[in-house]
Design an enzyme around this catalytic site. Structure first.
Site, PDB file in Angstrom:
ATOM      1  CG  HIS A  45     -42.432 -21.183   4.354  1.00  0.00           C
ATOM      2  ND1 HIS A  45     -43.633 -21.238   3.696  1.00  0.00           N
ATOM      3  CD2 HIS A  45     -42.338 -19.918   4.855  1.00  0.00           C
ATOM      4  CE1 HIS A  45     -44.254 -20.076   3.791  1.00  0.00           C
ATOM      5  NE2 HIS A  45     -43.487 -19.251   4.471  1.00  0.00           N
ATOM      6  CE  LYS A 101     -51.891 -13.228   6.032  1.00  0.00           C
ATOM      7  NZ  LYS A 101     -50.519 -13.416   6.506  1.00  0.00           N
ATOM      8  NE  ARG A 156     -39.584 -13.246   1.407  1.00  0.00           N
ATOM      9  CZ  ARG A 156     -40.914 -13.172   1.350  1.00  0.00           C
ATOM     10  NH1 ARG A 156     -41.549 -13.872   0.463  1.00  0.00           N
ATOM     11  NH2 ARG A 156     -41.593 -12.411   2.166  1.00  0.00           N
ATOM     12  CB  SER A 207     -47.576 -17.972   1.450  1.00  0.00           C
ATOM     13  OG  SER A 207     -46.776 -18.865   2.153  1.00  0.00           O
TER      14      SER A 207
END
Ligand code: PNS
Length: 159
Positions: free
Chosen positions: A17, A41, A90, A129
């Protein structure tokens, strides 16, 4: 003046990030890092903790602001008149999710808001993450995967 937004859960903020934030801050006049509040979440860090860590880590970036939002990203973008939404990409694993989100958002954005993708630096392409969180929670070493300020915070809060 071009106002850009970079969003995410940042639970926690990773060096991947950070790389995107540094590059987007060079590209645009003003960059807002928008932390999403997602009550559904299960997060390692509360929104308040994520925001505090983000502000601490980004305090020396003159053109970077930190904020949070909930609900539709497009509403937040339209209300705050951002010109650009920045996303990091990515490998192919990100592509399908990202194209769907970008195309849906394009319908919801006010005119002329663009989603811009920055390709990840290969050094960070394996970092997410979720993987950082899992390794940390199972006792593995996450040095070098998150900024030092985040590592200090994690160690201090003994999470
Ligand atoms: O850190 P993440 O999980 O990659 O962030 C994903 C995020 C926050 C960018 C995405 O989940 C999002 O925009 N959520 C807001 C809700 C929304 O607008 N959903 C419709 C997307 S088309």
């Amino acid at each position: 003046m071009t106002k850009a937004l970079y969003t995410g859960s940042f639970d926690p903020l990773t060096n991947g990030h950070m790389n995107i934030i540094e590059r987007a801050a060079r590209l645009y006049d003003e960059l807002t890092v928008g932390i999403i509040e997602n009550p559904h979440k299960l997060a390692l860090f509360t929104l308040e903790e994520r925001e505090e860590m983000m502000r601490e880590t980004l305090k020396d970036f003159d053109n970077v602001k930190v904020d949070h939002f909930s609900g539709l990203l497009a509403n937040y973008v339209n209300e705050n008149k951002f010109d650009v939404v920045v996303r990091g990409l990515r490998a192919t694993m990100d592509f399908e999710y990202e194209i769907q989100m970008a195309q849906m958002n394009a319908r919801l954005f006010d005119s002329s808001v663009e989603t811009v993708f920055l390709m990840t630096d290969p050094k960070y392409s394996f970092i997410s993450s979720s993987v950082v969180k899992e390794v940390h929670q199972l006792g593995g070493c996450i040095d070098g995967l998150v900024p030092d300020s985040i590592l200090d915070y994690i160690k201090r809060s003994a999470k």
